[in-house]
Write a protein that holds these residues in place. Structure first.
Motif, PDB file in Angstrom:
ATOM      1  N   GLU A 174      20.422  12.847  -4.018  1.00  0.00           N
ATOM      2  CA  GLU A 174      20.524  11.651  -4.846  1.00  0.00           C
ATOM      3  C   GLU A 174      19.421  11.625  -5.914  1.00  0.00           C
ATOM      4  OE1 GLU A 174      23.108   9.823  -4.398  1.00  0.00           O
ATOM      5  OE2 GLU A 174      23.723  10.742  -2.498  1.00  0.00           O
ATOM      6  N   HIS A 175      19.622  10.769  -6.918  1.00  0.00           N
ATOM      7  CA  HIS A 175      18.594  10.528  -7.943  1.00  0.00           C
ATOM      8  C   HIS A 175      17.808   9.288  -7.555  1.00  0.00           C
ATOM      9  CE1 HIS A 175      16.441  10.071 -11.630  1.00  0.00           C
ATOM     10  NE2 HIS A 175      17.082   8.954 -11.962  1.00  0.00           N
ATOM     11  N   LEU A 176      16.493   9.423  -7.445  1.00  0.00           N
ATOM     12  CA  LEU A 176      15.627   8.310  -7.053  1.00  0.00           C
ATOM     13  C   LEU A 176      15.225   7.514  -8.292  1.00  0.00           C
ATOM     14  CD1 LEU A 176      14.081   7.023  -4.632  1.00  0.00           C
ATOM     15  CD2 LEU A 176      12.119   8.434  -5.330  1.00  0.00           C
ATOM     16  N   LEU A 177      15.527   6.216  -8.286  1.00  0.00           N
ATOM     17  CA  LEU A 177      15.284   5.357  -9.440  1.00  0.00           C
ATOM     18  C   LEU A 177      13.901   4.719  -9.403  1.00  0.00           C
ATOM     19  CD1 LEU A 177      18.787   3.661  -9.555  1.00  0.00           C
ATOM     20  CD2 LEU A 177      17.829   5.140 -11.330  1.00  0.00           C
TER      21      LEU A 177
ATOM     22  N   ALA B 177       5.883   6.367  -5.257  1.00  0.00           N
ATOM     23  CA  ALA B 177       6.253   5.222  -4.419  1.00  0.00           C
ATOM     24  C   ALA B 177       6.908   5.659  -3.121  1.00  0.00           C
ATOM     25  CB  ALA B 177       7.196   4.287  -5.191  1.00  0.00           C
ATOM     26  N   VAL B 178       7.429   6.887  -3.109  1.00  0.00           N
ATOM     27  CA  VAL B 178       8.087   7.440  -1.910  1.00  0.00           C
ATOM     28  C   VAL B 178       7.595   8.886  -1.751  1.00  0.00           C
ATOM     29  CG1 VAL B 178      10.274   7.743  -0.691  1.00  0.00           C
ATOM     30  CG2 VAL B 178      10.117   6.066  -2.552  1.00  0.00           C
TER      31      VAL B 178
ATOM     32  N   ILE C  49      14.587   3.112  -2.803  1.00  0.00           N
ATOM     33  CA  ILE C  49      14.035   2.947  -1.461  1.00  0.00           C
ATOM     34  C   ILE C  49      13.034   1.808  -1.531  1.00  0.00           C
ATOM     35  CG2 ILE C  49      12.688   4.012   0.389  1.00  0.00           C
ATOM     36  CD1 ILE C  49      13.929   6.691  -0.408  1.00  0.00           C
ATOM     37  N   LEU C  50      13.327   0.732  -0.805  1.00  0.00           N
ATOM     38  CA  LEU C  50      12.548  -0.494  -0.893  1.00  0.00           C
ATOM     39  C   LEU C  50      11.999  -0.890   0.466  1.00  0.00           C
ATOM     40  CD1 LEU C  50      14.913  -2.739  -3.071  1.00  0.00           C
ATOM     41  CD2 LEU C  50      13.036  -1.279  -3.863  1.00  0.00           C
TER      42      LEU C  50
ATOM     43  N   GLN D 156       0.823  -1.193   0.000  1.00  0.00           N
ATOM     44  CA  GLN D 156       0.000   0.000   0.000  1.00  0.00           C
ATOM     45  C   GLN D 156       0.871   1.262   0.000  1.00  0.00           C
ATOM     46  OE1 GLN D 156      -3.658  -0.503   2.462  1.00  0.00           O
ATOM     47  NE2 GLN D 156      -2.584  -2.297   3.286  1.00  0.00           N
ATOM     48  N   PRO D 157       0.268   2.401  -0.430  1.00  0.00           N
ATOM     49  CA  PRO D 157      -1.149   2.607  -0.745  1.00  0.00           C
ATOM     50  C   PRO D 157      -1.507   2.100  -2.147  1.00  0.00           C
ATOM     51  CG  PRO D 157       0.039   4.645  -1.063  1.00  0.00           C
ATOM     52  CD  PRO D 157       1.039   3.667  -0.503  1.00  0.00           C
TER      53      PRO D 157
END
Length: 307
Positions: free
Chosen positions: A187-190, A195-196, A236-237, A146-147
């Motif tokens: 940083e660069h978010l992949l 999702a974040v 970010i997982l 989720q969400p």
């Protein structure tokens, strides 16, 4: 009034292209046929769906409402057809969807042991289709992160887990223990910012309106980690996904100031299958978390087992 699903499909195509010629071509029908079917649908609904003149085609307010309401009807019809075809073949199948990093073996085996004649199948889903595979009948239930858009679904909350920053092994923060989301601002978010959500407020690339590459949003977990290892960004997982896909060339750090990821079980709210109810009870007893893996450490190490 009996609503013709074929006319709904024609409406969806025209709503997408807003051009009768291109929509007819996509549907493999003649343009006059499409025009007649749209007029017939408008007559049946007693509303005007499109404003059309020589220069443009636009949706009316009624058309925009139908555009919101039609997809669930069409996917529901596909799901019904899929289940009817399975039943007609004399097969007894129950299919479980799951997101990367979630281990569902215990729950699947528990259901299979209670129903020896039942074939219990599994399907790996992704961020983009984790609920769609429920709506279109590809699976009976799905473990979701989720969400999610829960329209037409029931979602049973199962557990919450920490989220982990995945960095290159030689990153400046590697080995420094838990970090804050602000530590990662440059940083660069992949992955897609949706999702974040916390990323939107602090990320330099969002504030500076850097163009995001479209392919960033389509990475699988495996692809994300390859790009992280090549120093092209970070990911970010959820902790379970980070543990499941652990690699020796990456660093894994807890983020102490963002909320957890919530995992649930989703199914079509309109279905009354006893097997779904039974599996929901089983899923609550067997959370799909790989609990035998060690978590990222709080002592400055990445805490990831090198087994």
């Amino acid at each position: 009034m009996d609503l013709d699903l074929r006319k709904l499909r024609y409406f969806m195509a025209l709503a997408e292209y807003l051009n009768y010629g291109r929509a007819a071509e996509a549907l493999h029908i003649a343009q006059p046929v499409l025009s007649r079917q749209i007029r017939a649908l408008e007559s049946e609904l007693h509303v005007q769906l499109f404003v059309r003149d020589k220069r443009r085609v636009e949706l009316t307010p009624a058309g925009r409402q139908l555009l919101c309401d039609a997809p669930p009807l069409l996917t529901g019809a596909k799901a019904l057809q899929r289940r009817a075809n399975i039943a007609a073949r004399g097969e007894e199948i129950f299919t479980v969807g799951f997101m990367p990093g979630l281990i569902v073996t215990s729950a699947v085996r528990a259901l299979a042991s209670e129903h020896p004649a039942l074939s219990v199948d599994v399907v790996r889903s992704g961020w983009e289709d984790q609920t769609e595979i429920v709506r279109n009948g590809r699976v009976d239930v799905s473990y979701v992160r989720q969400p999610v858009n829960s329209r037409g679904l029931r979602v049973l909350d199962l557990f919450a887990e920490a989220r982990v920053a995945v960095l290159p092994g030689d990153h400046r923060l590697a080995g420094k223990g838990p970090v804050s989301i602000k530590d990662l601002a440059a940083e660069h978010l992949l992955q897609h910012p949706d999702a974040v959500p916390e990323w939107r407020d602090i990320a330099a690339e969002m504030q500076e309106n850097h163009p995001r590459k479209k392919r960033d949003n389509a990475y699988t977990v495996e692809e994300k980690l390859e790009h992280v290892a090549c120093n092209r960004g970070i990911a970010i997982l959820p902790e379970s996904a980070a543990l499941f896909y652990r690699r020796p060339d990456l660093a894994y750090l807890h983020i102490h100031d963002i909320g957890p990821n919530h995992v649930g079980l989703a199914w079509d709210a309109s279905r009354r299958s006893p097997l779904i109810s039974e599996f929901a009870d089983i899923a609550a007893k067997y959370p799909p978390f790989p609990g035998d893996a060690s978590a990222p450490g709080e002592d400055g190490s990445d805490g990831v087992s090198r087994r």
